[in-house]
Enzyme design. Structure first.
Site, mmCIF file in Angstrom:
data_model
loop_
_atom_site.group_PDB
_atom_site.id
_atom_site.type_symbol
_atom_site.label_atom_id
_atom_site.label_comp_id
_atom_site.label_asym_id
_atom_site.label_seq_id
_atom_site.Cartn_x
_atom_site.Cartn_y
_atom_site.Cartn_z
ATOM 1 N N CYS A 1 0.809 -1.226 0.000
ATOM 2 C CA CYS A 1 0.000 0.000 0.000
ATOM 3 C C CYS A 1 0.841 1.273 0.000
ATOM 4 O O CYS A 1 0.310 2.361 0.198
ATOM 5 C CB CYS A 1 -0.933 -0.007 1.211
ATOM 6 S SG CYS A 1 -1.962 -1.480 1.256
ATOM 7 N N CYS B 1 5.548 -6.776 6.315
ATOM 8 C CA CYS B 1 4.408 -7.027 7.198
ATOM 9 C C CYS B 1 4.719 -8.099 8.246
ATOM 10 O O CYS B 1 5.259 -9.140 7.893
ATOM 11 C CB CYS B 1 3.225 -7.471 6.345
ATOM 12 S SG CYS B 1 1.671 -7.552 7.246
ATOM 13 N N CYS C 1 -1.630 0.426 10.978
ATOM 14 C CA CYS C 1 -1.535 -0.301 9.717
ATOM 15 C C CYS C 1 -2.031 0.599 8.587
ATOM 16 O O CYS C 1 -3.228 0.847 8.454
ATOM 17 C CB CYS C 1 -2.361 -1.590 9.781
ATOM 18 S SG CYS C 1 -2.297 -2.549 8.252
#
Length: 134
Positions: free
Chosen positions: A78, A95, A106
């Protein structure tokens, strides 16, 4: 003699993934299963929830799996990176990333604290859900 940089045998070229070669399909599938399992465990141990819109965690899990295959690490899908390989090697955005581990932040909205307005009740994603939304 200069040391050659070697990539793990499990790393697949991004071009192979884009072309959808059978080998990369199998590796992506295995990585998606692994990242779904990891996410289901981590959402519980971090006392977080998935987003109430199931496409959000599904797309993030798929992105993590693709990075695990192409980069050798589950780099956050992302964010924008100048050099994904260098970022994956550095580990900060792998992650669960450092902000998530340290502050439960997050960026992907994969792991949400209960006070987050987008948090649902779910702490479980199935491969069927991931497939359906990706």
């Amino acid at each position: 003699h200069g040391a050659a940089t070697r990539q793990p045998a499990s790393v697949v070229r991004a071009a192979d993934v884009a072309e959808g070669s059978d080998d990369s399909d199998v590796q992506i599938r295995k990585a998606m299963e692994a990242m779904t399992s990891f996410s289901n465990r981590y959402v519980k141990v971090s006392n977080t929830k998935y987003c109430k819109e199931p496409s959000v965690p599904a797309v993030v899990i798929r992105g993590l799996a693709e990075h695990k295959v192409t980069l050798g690490a589950p780099l956050c899908p992302c964010r924008n990176y100048v050099d994904k390989a260098a970022e994956a090697k550095a580990g900060y955005w792998n992650c669960p990333c450092v902000p998530m581990r340290e502050r439960k932040e997050c960026h992907c909205m994969l792991f949400l604290t209960e006070d987050n307005g987008f948090a649902g009740d779910s702490t479980e994603m199935t491969m069927e859900e991931v497939d359906k939304h990706t």
